[in-house]
Design a protein around this motif. Structure first.
Motif, PDB file in Angstrom:
ATOM      1  N   UNK A  86      31.303 -11.847  66.980  1.00  0.00           N
ATOM      2  CA  UNK A  86      32.314 -12.295  68.225  1.00  0.00           C
ATOM      3  C   UNK A  86      32.877 -13.502  68.037  1.00  0.00           C
ATOM      4  N   UNK A  87      32.005 -14.481  67.215  1.00  0.00           N
ATOM      5  CA  UNK A  87      32.843 -15.701  66.966  1.00  0.00           C
ATOM      6  C   UNK A  87      33.892 -15.747  65.994  1.00  0.00           C
ATOM      7  N   UNK A  88      34.260 -14.681  65.363  1.00  0.00           N
ATOM      8  CA  UNK A  88      35.354 -14.583  64.597  1.00  0.00           C
ATOM      9  C   UNK A  88      36.111 -13.447  65.160  1.00  0.00           C
ATOM     10  N   UNK A  89      35.965 -13.014  66.309  1.00  0.00           N
ATOM     11  CA  UNK A  89      36.665 -11.947  67.029  1.00  0.00           C
ATOM     12  C   UNK A  89      38.243 -11.921  66.514  1.00  0.00           C
ATOM     13  N   UNK A  90      38.939 -12.783  66.749  1.00  0.00           N
ATOM     14  CA  UNK A  90      40.440 -12.839  66.592  1.00  0.00           C
ATOM     15  C   UNK A  90      40.654 -12.436  65.274  1.00  0.00           C
ATOM     16  N   UNK A  91      40.094 -13.018  64.137  1.00  0.00           N
ATOM     17  CA  UNK A  91      40.274 -12.805  62.866  1.00  0.00           C
ATOM     18  C   UNK A  91      39.948 -11.431  62.481  1.00  0.00           C
ATOM     19  N   UNK A  92      38.817 -11.052  63.080  1.00  0.00           N
ATOM     20  CA  UNK A  92      38.519  -9.690  62.767  1.00  0.00           C
ATOM     21  C   UNK A  92      39.568  -8.562  63.301  1.00  0.00           C
ATOM     22  N   UNK A  93      39.879  -8.640  64.710  1.00  0.00           N
ATOM     23  CA  UNK A  93      40.908  -7.824  65.118  1.00  0.00           C
ATOM     24  C   UNK A  93      42.163  -7.959  64.330  1.00  0.00           C
ATOM     25  N   UNK A  94      42.553  -8.898  64.129  1.00  0.00           N
ATOM     26  CA  UNK A  94      43.884  -9.099  63.449  1.00  0.00           C
ATOM     27  C   UNK A  94      43.776  -8.330  62.075  1.00  0.00           C
ATOM     28  N   UNK A  95      42.426  -8.365  61.210  1.00  0.00           N
ATOM     29  CA  UNK A  95      42.470  -7.435  59.946  1.00  0.00           C
ATOM     30  C   UNK A  95      42.204  -6.293  60.301  1.00  0.00           C
ATOM     31  N   UNK A  96      41.681  -5.880  61.457  1.00  0.00           N
ATOM     32  CA  UNK A  96      41.663  -4.412  61.640  1.00  0.00           C
ATOM     33  C   UNK A  96      42.784  -3.598  61.860  1.00  0.00           C
ATOM     34  N   UNK A  97      43.806  -4.542  62.612  1.00  0.00           N
ATOM     35  CA  UNK A  97      45.119  -4.006  62.977  1.00  0.00           C
ATOM     36  C   UNK A  97      45.910  -3.284  61.742  1.00  0.00           C
TER      37      UNK A  97
END
Length: 358
Positions: A86-97
């Protein structure tokens, strides 16, 4: 994925990995020696083995603390991994896109009842968190399971590429179409892709987060031979004879006998005549020494493996033969017990055709 955790999250996960490494490499080894010294000729039946270990190691601090710490790590790993992701959610979501390939989630898929279990004590199961796939693959595996081991994989063994070993056990150099059951985030899928780079792969799972993670990983690695499919592996909706290899890794111990029978029947249906079935799993109980079998069996009631005992006691070879497979072989890689490889072939003519000829 380049994971950059804050120090507190990273240190917490590394602590769990180091703790599991200590209990598996030191405490469990000490308990094993205590048992072997006390019982040079151990019983062979599982119930007798369990009773024997419980009696001999009743007062063993090594055994008691090994089991306590193993359970604690299994619970604590998600207490730490989910806040970390959760602490790196923006990074993970951008990578998953992925603009190139979006997962088509089938709203009509109804998972079998056993799939709702919290496997490995994952809160809510594999779909219990929308970032569960990255959390398990990028954090739990990397920081805890690889250094510490767990279950059938002893401390340090997770660094070995067991999935590549199983993938390489196929009989051909390439396949027209590979179908993988239970692909999750693709750790075995990518071993298949590396082993058979020219073969298209259909990777199937029910875990939406894991499939999305697999898609992103394939994109990052430049692999375009994998189709990711959200489906129930008991009823894939793929056409008859769609593949010449159906394979899975570390899956059947998660399902009861009824589920295993349905999965094997679906694998048989999907294979063209002459196609191969390939499985990497944990060896049956009777292939393990008594102490190790009891350590494995402990998972059934203590680490979110409700069908473990049923699976490691089942007659998988007989089950495959009853479905219709022939040339069934089952053996341990490199003479060991993990991974335990099972290979079978769909005959080139049906049993009905053979009986007619007779």
């Amino acid at each position: 994925m380049d994971v950059r955790l804050q120090q507190a999250h990273r240190a917490g996960l590394e602590f769990l990995g180091a703790t599991q490494k200590f209990t598996g490499g030191v405490l469990q080894s000490d308990a094993r020696r205590e048992y072997l010294n006390a019982v040079p000729e151990a019983p062979t039946g599982l119930d007798e083995r369990r009773a024997s270990v419980a009696r001999v190691l009743a007062d063993s601090p090594a055994w008691a603390f090994d089991r306590f710490i193993t359970r604690w790590v299994a619970e604590e790993v998600y207490v730490r991994a989910l806040p970390a992701v959760e602490s790196i959610r923006p990074t993970v979501e951008a990578w998953l896109a992925s603009p190139e390939q979006q997962l088509e989630v089938d709203p009509d898929v109804v998972p079998p009842s056993y799939w709702e279990n919290e496997f490995h004590l994952t809160p809510g199961g594999w779909n219990g968190h929308d970032l569960m796939g990255p959390a398990i693959t990028e954090l739990v595996f990397h920081y805890v399971l690889v250094p510490g081991g767990v279950g059938a994989v002893r401390t340090g063994q997770a660094r070995k590429d067991h999935r590549a070993t199983v993938a390489g056990a196929g009989r051909r150099d390439s396949y027209r179409r590979i179908v993988e059951f239970g692909a999750s985030s693709g750790r075995y899928t990518f071993a298949l892709a590396n082993t058979y780079p020219e073969s298209p792969i259909t990777a199937i799972d029910l875990a939406v987060s894991s499939l999305r993670h697999g898609i992103a990983t394939a994109r990052a690695r430049g692999i375009d031979t994998i189709e990711w499919l959200h489906a129930d592996i008991e009823r894939t909706q793929l056409p008859d004879g769609a593949a010449d290899l159906v394979t899975m890794f570390s899956l059947l111990h998660e399902v009861p006998d009824t589920g295993a029978e349905a999965i094997l029947a679906e694998a048989f249906r999907l294979l063209e005549p002459g196609g191969e079935f390939l499985l990497g799993e944990v060896a049956p109980y009777d292939r393990h020494p008594a102490f190790d079998a009891v350590v494995l069996d402990w998972e059934t009631e203590n680490r979110g493996e409700p069908y473990w005992r049923e699976a490691l006691g089942r007659d998988l070879v007989g089950m495959l033969e009853r479905v219709g497979f022939t040339e069934v072989t089952s053996y341990g890689a490199s003479g060991g017990v993990f991974p335990w490889i099972t290979h079978a072939v769909k005959p080139t003519e049906s049993h009905q055709d053979r009986s007619t000829c007779q």
